[in-house]
Motif scaffolding. Sequence first.
Motif, PDB file in Angstrom:
ATOM      1  N   ALA A 113     -44.503 -69.767  13.189  1.00 38.64           N
ATOM      2  CA  ALA A 113     -44.834 -69.697  14.969  1.00 38.64           C
ATOM      3  C   ALA A 113     -45.913 -71.295  15.654  1.00 38.64           C
ATOM      4  O   ALA A 113     -45.564 -71.126  16.855  1.00 38.64           O
ATOM      5  CB  ALA A 113     -44.302 -68.381  16.316  1.00 38.64           C
ATOM      6  N   LEU A 114     -47.172 -70.280  15.227  1.00 35.54           N
ATOM      7  CA  LEU A 114     -48.499 -71.147  15.222  1.00 35.54           C
ATOM      8  C   LEU A 114     -48.169 -73.265  14.966  1.00 35.54           C
ATOM      9  O   LEU A 114     -48.382 -73.610  16.041  1.00 35.54           O
ATOM     10  CB  LEU A 114     -49.843 -70.524  14.980  1.00 35.54           C
ATOM     11  CG  LEU A 114     -50.064 -69.796  15.703  1.00 35.54           C
ATOM     12  CD1 LEU A 114     -51.667 -68.736  14.628  1.00 35.54           C
ATOM     13  CD2 LEU A 114     -51.200 -69.518  17.286  1.00 35.54           C
ATOM     14  N   ARG A 137     -45.322 -63.799  21.678  1.00 40.17           N
ATOM     15  CA  ARG A 137     -44.989 -62.892  21.010  1.00 40.17           C
ATOM     16  C   ARG A 137     -45.749 -63.011  19.677  1.00 40.17           C
ATOM     17  O   ARG A 137     -45.825 -62.212  18.975  1.00 40.17           O
ATOM     18  CB  ARG A 137     -44.022 -64.048  20.807  1.00 40.17           C
ATOM     19  CG  ARG A 137     -42.593 -62.957  19.966  1.00 40.17           C
ATOM     20  CD  ARG A 137     -41.597 -63.757  19.763  1.00 40.17           C
ATOM     21  NE  ARG A 137     -40.956 -64.475  20.927  1.00 40.17           N
ATOM     22  CZ  ARG A 137     -40.221 -64.877  21.344  1.00 40.17           C
ATOM     23  NH1 ARG A 137     -40.232 -66.883  21.046  1.00 40.17           N
ATOM     24  NH2 ARG A 137     -39.828 -65.792  22.727  1.00 40.17           N
ATOM     25  N   VAL A 138     -46.457 -64.491  19.636  1.00 42.06           N
ATOM     26  CA  VAL A 138     -47.412 -64.085  18.556  1.00 42.06           C
ATOM     27  C   VAL A 138     -48.443 -63.044  18.284  1.00 42.06           C
ATOM     28  O   VAL A 138     -48.797 -62.161  17.591  1.00 42.06           O
ATOM     29  CB  VAL A 138     -47.758 -65.952  18.626  1.00 42.06           C
ATOM     30  CG1 VAL A 138     -49.541 -65.560  17.667  1.00 42.06           C
ATOM     31  CG2 VAL A 138     -47.123 -66.268  18.196  1.00 42.06           C
ATOM     32  N   GLN A 157     -44.780 -61.309   7.709  1.00 35.92           N
ATOM     33  CA  GLN A 157     -45.340 -61.514   8.669  1.00 35.92           C
ATOM     34  C   GLN A 157     -46.022 -62.773   8.734  1.00 35.92           C
ATOM     35  O   GLN A 157     -45.902 -62.890   9.912  1.00 35.92           O
ATOM     36  CB  GLN A 157     -45.407 -60.104   8.818  1.00 35.92           C
ATOM     37  CG  GLN A 157     -44.019 -59.425   9.189  1.00 35.92           C
ATOM     38  CD  GLN A 157     -43.068 -59.654   9.769  1.00 35.92           C
ATOM     39  OE1 GLN A 157     -43.133 -60.229  10.993  1.00 35.92           O
ATOM     40  NE2 GLN A 157     -41.902 -59.588   9.491  1.00 35.92           N
ATOM     41  N   VAL A 158     -47.276 -62.375   7.963  1.00 34.61           N
ATOM     42  CA  VAL A 158     -48.292 -63.698   8.207  1.00 34.61           C
ATOM     43  C   VAL A 158     -47.880 -65.009   8.389  1.00 34.61           C
ATOM     44  O   VAL A 158     -47.631 -66.226   9.585  1.00 34.61           O
ATOM     45  CB  VAL A 158     -49.324 -64.008   7.134  1.00 34.61           C
ATOM     46  CG1 VAL A 158     -50.323 -64.266   7.064  1.00 34.61           C
ATOM     47  CG2 VAL A 158     -50.289 -61.913   7.524  1.00 34.61           C
ATOM     48  N   SER A 159     -46.960 -65.283   7.524  1.00 37.94           N
ATOM     49  CA  SER A 159     -45.803 -66.753   6.920  1.00 37.94           C
ATOM     50  C   SER A 159     -44.853 -66.717   8.644  1.00 37.94           C
ATOM     51  O   SER A 159     -45.036 -67.545   9.249  1.00 37.94           O
ATOM     52  CB  SER A 159     -45.937 -66.440   5.844  1.00 37.94           C
ATOM     53  OG  SER A 159     -44.640 -67.383   5.599  1.00 37.94           O
ATOM     54  N   ALA A 160     -44.587 -66.000   9.065  1.00 33.22           N
ATOM     55  CA  ALA A 160     -43.751 -66.045  10.779  1.00 33.22           C
ATOM     56  C   ALA A 160     -45.165 -66.474  10.994  1.00 33.22           C
ATOM     57  O   ALA A 160     -44.545 -67.209  12.456  1.00 33.22           O
ATOM     58  CB  ALA A 160     -42.734 -64.613  10.083  1.00 33.22           C
ATOM     59  N   ILE A 161     -45.379 -65.875  11.208  1.00 35.19           N
ATOM     60  CA  ILE A 161     -46.855 -65.998  12.585  1.00 35.19           C
ATOM     61  C   ILE A 161     -47.572 -67.692  12.758  1.00 35.19           C
ATOM     62  O   ILE A 161     -47.794 -68.285  13.452  1.00 35.19           O
ATOM     63  CB  ILE A 161     -47.989 -65.208  11.707  1.00 35.19           C
ATOM     64  CG1 ILE A 161     -47.534 -63.947  12.815  1.00 35.19           C
ATOM     65  CG2 ILE A 161     -49.359 -65.775  13.330  1.00 35.19           C
ATOM     66  CD1 ILE A 161     -49.409 -62.445  13.011  1.00 35.19           C
TER      67      ILE A 161
END
Length: 107
Positions: A58-59, A27-28, A51-55
């Motif tokens: 997730a990581l 997903r990432v 979107q970078v923040s969401a990644i």
Amino acid sequence: MSEATVSPLPTRGYSAEKDAYLTRLRRVEGQVRGIARMVDEDKYCIDILTQVSAINKALHAVSMGLLEDHIAHCVVGAAQESQISGNDENVQEKVREATAAIGRLLR
């Protein structure tokens, strides 16, 4: 003819959750490709940063899960072995590994 014995792969702390980790990482991977597309299409900076923040989140979740698995499996296993053997070198090494990993996550 003798059959060669194949030693099994070592069990890792995350083995039970391997499929879930792989799903999260795929997903990432898709999100990263999406960000590249956004940049290519000259999307708004704040939308890309969101979107970078969401990644990153997730990581971070993957990292924390792996760290928890390492402590629960590797560190605890080493501690149990050290009780039997009386040698705590392995448990100290596993604790050092966990501490170093936490340090890397905090940077």
